[in-house]
Design a protein around this motif. Structure first.
Motif, PDB file in Angstrom:
ATOM      1  N   ASN A 257      35.050  34.940  37.738  1.00  0.00           N
ATOM      2  CA  ASN A 257      36.114  34.230  37.038  1.00  0.00           C
ATOM      3  C   ASN A 257      35.544  33.099  36.169  1.00  0.00           C
ATOM      4  O   ASN A 257      36.037  31.973  36.196  1.00  0.00           O
ATOM      5  N   TRP A 258      34.509  33.418  35.423  1.00  0.00           N
ATOM      6  CA  TRP A 258      33.890  32.406  34.551  1.00  0.00           C
ATOM      7  C   TRP A 258      34.812  32.040  33.395  1.00  0.00           C
ATOM      8  O   TRP A 258      35.632  32.862  32.950  1.00  0.00           O
ATOM      9  N   LYS A 259      34.651  30.819  32.953  1.00  0.00           N
ATOM     10  CA  LYS A 259      35.350  30.380  31.742  1.00  0.00           C
ATOM     11  C   LYS A 259      34.554  30.871  30.530  1.00  0.00           C
ATOM     12  O   LYS A 259      33.359  30.600  30.418  1.00  0.00           O
TER      13      LYS A 259
ATOM     14  N   ASP B 265      33.341  23.945  35.573  1.00  0.00           N
ATOM     15  CA  ASP B 265      33.720  25.005  36.508  1.00  0.00           C
ATOM     16  C   ASP B 265      34.351  24.367  37.746  1.00  0.00           C
ATOM     17  O   ASP B 265      34.610  23.158  37.766  1.00  0.00           O
ATOM     18  N   SER B 266      34.561  25.156  38.766  1.00  0.00           N
ATOM     19  CA  SER B 266      35.242  24.648  39.966  1.00  0.00           C
ATOM     20  C   SER B 266      34.412  23.573  40.666  1.00  0.00           C
ATOM     21  O   SER B 266      34.968  22.709  41.358  1.00  0.00           O
TER      22      SER B 266
ATOM     23  N   ASP C  84      33.127  30.446  41.379  1.00  0.00           N
ATOM     24  CA  ASP C  84      33.913  31.094  40.330  1.00  0.00           C
ATOM     25  C   ASP C  84      33.393  32.501  40.023  1.00  0.00           C
ATOM     26  O   ASP C  84      33.611  33.030  38.929  1.00  0.00           O
TER      27      ASP C  84
END
Length: 313
Positions: free
Chosen positions: A235-237, A167-168, A232
């Motif tokens: 805006n999760w992957k 993640d970020s 995130d």
């Protein structure tokens, strides 16, 4: 000498001659005895032969009564046969039982209770290597004041290994390894491996929970396994592999973990519960945990636990 005297003398001579002839006849019988009694001799020979045949038959009957090979007939110079003992031999020789090779002493961490706790194609060997790298990483930071030595890998049990989604805050995918040990004090570690190197380690030491802890207690830092960075949010992957861990008392027979739109049956592993799943949508609520006893009665509900964070940050 008159005629009468001559006749008397001749008469006397005739008696002497007769007596002489009788003596000669007796001497002749003594010198030349009568022929041997052939019938008696023949009978004696027959009896002797029968005696020898009977003796030989007794020997053969004795031989028939003993194991084959135990005796052998040996011919003598006298023509008689006698039984002489000879050693007996076995056809096969006993084979000594093979001595089992000593088993190698166990080393390294213990395996999880089920293979289902090793996810995303991660092998136990890979998880073990990851744990050792994490412990080496920890030893490299022993200069931190008050830091506890986590010990060696062979004191741990791996309870979960799964893919970690970057993640970020921690870019790039890798894997998480979760391991626990009970001695000399209860320890739990969560370590992330990326590109073959340990990227960070989170530990908790001690078994003390809050005073009002129930029979099931979610790990206070378990959120690392089921959420992405708050940077995130929204805006999760996806898809996102998640895991949930915590303690469960022996009275707890079953634990369920619901996350997103799916419910996972947790594995109970030596006092720990372990659950996992895959999210395909963004969520805002934390996993919902329930515990049941052997009779199926609900004994724990995270919705009723005041110390459990029910929403994601």
């Amino acid at each position: 000498m008159n005629e009468e005297q001559k006749q008397q003398e001749m008469g006397t001579g005739g008696d002497f001659e007769a007596q002489l002839r009788g003596l000669l006849a007796e001497d002749a019988y003594t010198i030349r005895p009568s022929s041997a009694p052939y019938p008696a001799i023949r009978r004696q020979g027959t009896v002797e032969r029968r005696r020898r045949v009977a003796a030989a038959g007794a020997v053969l009957m004795t031989l028939a009564a003993v194991p084959v090979g135990a005796y052998a007939l040996v011919g003598g110079d006298t023509g008689g046969d006698t039984a002489a003992p000879t050693p007996s031999f076995s056809a096969t020789q006993p084979t000594a039982a093979p001595t089992p090779a000593p088993s190698a002493s166990p080393s390294g961490p213990a395996r999880p209770a089920t293979d289902g706790q090793l996810l995303d194609g991660i092998t136990f060997e890979q998880a073990t290597e990851g744990l050792e790298k994490c412990l080496a990483y920890d030893r490299g930071h022993q200069g931190i004041k008050g830091k506890t030595d986590l010990g060696s890998a062979d004191g741990y049990r791996i309870i979960l290994a799964m893919k970690s989604t970057g993640d970020s805050n921690a870019p790039g995918d890798g894997m998480f390894v979760v391991a626990v040990k009970e001695k000399p004090q209860q320890t739990r570690l969560i370590c992330r491996i990326k590109d073959g190197e340990a990227q960070g380690i989170n530990t908790s030491v001690g078994a003390d929970g809050p005073p009002d802890a129930g029979p099931v207690m979610a790990d206070i830092n378990g959120g690392k396994l089921y959420q992405q960075s708050f940077l995130d949010r929204g805006n999760w992957k996806l898809p996102f592999r998640w895991g949930a861990i915590g303690r469960a008392e022996p009275s707890v027979a079953r634990v369920t973990v619901s996350y997103g739109d799916a419910t996972s049956q947790a594995v109970l592993d030596h006092g720990w519960f372990v659950a996992s799943g895959v999210l395909n949508q963004q969520v805002s609520a934390a996993p919902h945990i329930k515990g049941y006893d052997a009779d199926g009665e609900l004994v724990y509900d995270s919705d009723q636990d005041k110390g459990y964070q029910k929403t994601l940050p």
